[in-house]
Design a protein around this motif. Sequence first.
Motif, PDB file in Angstrom:
ATOM      1  N   LYS A  11     -73.930 -33.641   2.860  1.00  0.00           N
ATOM      2  CA  LYS A  11     -75.300 -34.094   3.103  1.00  0.00           C
ATOM      3  C   LYS A  11     -75.846 -34.824   1.884  1.00  0.00           C
ATOM      4  CE  LYS A  11     -76.446 -30.450   6.433  1.00  0.00           C
ATOM      5  NZ  LYS A  11     -77.288 -29.243   6.709  1.00  0.00           N
ATOM      6  N   LEU A  17     -77.343 -38.591   1.856  1.00  0.00           N
ATOM      7  CA  LEU A  17     -78.695 -38.904   1.390  1.00  0.00           C
ATOM      8  C   LEU A  17     -78.691 -39.846   0.179  1.00  0.00           C
ATOM      9  CD1 LEU A  17     -80.478 -35.458   1.863  1.00  0.00           C
ATOM     10  CD2 LEU A  17     -80.610 -37.503   3.293  1.00  0.00           C
ATOM     11  N   ALA A  71     -84.146 -38.821   3.966  1.00  0.00           N
ATOM     12  CA  ALA A  71     -84.149 -37.594   4.771  1.00  0.00           C
ATOM     13  C   ALA A  71     -84.696 -37.882   6.161  1.00  0.00           C
ATOM     14  CB  ALA A  71     -84.973 -36.512   4.077  1.00  0.00           C
TER      15      ALA A  71
END
Length: 260
Positions: free
Chosen positions: A219, A223, A228
């Motif tokens: 993740k 990102l 987000a």
Amino acid sequence: MQTSTGGKTLFRSSLIVLSVLFTTTALVAPARPAFALSELKNEQGQVQQKPAEGSETPPVEEEQEETGPLELPMPDPLIRRNEAVTEPSDGTPAADDKAADEPEVPVEFLSDIAKAPEPVRRMRELIVEAAASGDIERLRPLLGKGMTETQVSIVETDEGPVETLKGQSGDDEGIEVLAILLDVLATGFVHVGKGTADELYVWPYFAEKPLATLTPPEKVDLLRIVTAGDFADMKEFGSYNFYRVGITPDGQWKFFVTGD
């Protein structure tokens, strides 16, 4: 007169004697024996009489039960399986058989660029150098022409690939697009379609991985490319839908597009 009278008397005496004899006979005659149950039925005609000698007894027809429509048994499983597959008249296998026989080509997730073929490594290196320069024109010779031109938009346009990329950038010089290109090529990648005409090396690996299965470190990788809020929209959409890069095993830059 005496003779006549005597004859009448004799006649009357004879009648009396006969009457007494008849009454006595009736009283002393044996009574008729009682019938057994079977004899009583025979007497009333309810039991079939024994046929005479030499005659054939007709067969007794059995009462048949009423049944529904005749149901045939199901064919053997092997027959059912053969019936379910309809092959073309020319003898070629059915389309469903072909799809079932063709094994799924696995997707290989990679993080070491050294595992990619040399032409792929070389093209990636040239793209990184051009993007890091900040001059989008340096991408032009890498984007190809004609049949080998790199796809940079999912919508057809009359503009050249460099002009199209500039139009997608948030600035007039295309610096933002160059930064995105560097970030995408800095992630892990996937090898798809191995051994097929569609074989490719694709960046980033999120393009082929379900977002719901991403680990915390993965993740973080994602990102670095999107916000987000973008990540939340992708999860709702169902897959990664931002920029991706594709390079063929022989080193052709196939695409640099955004979207699914």
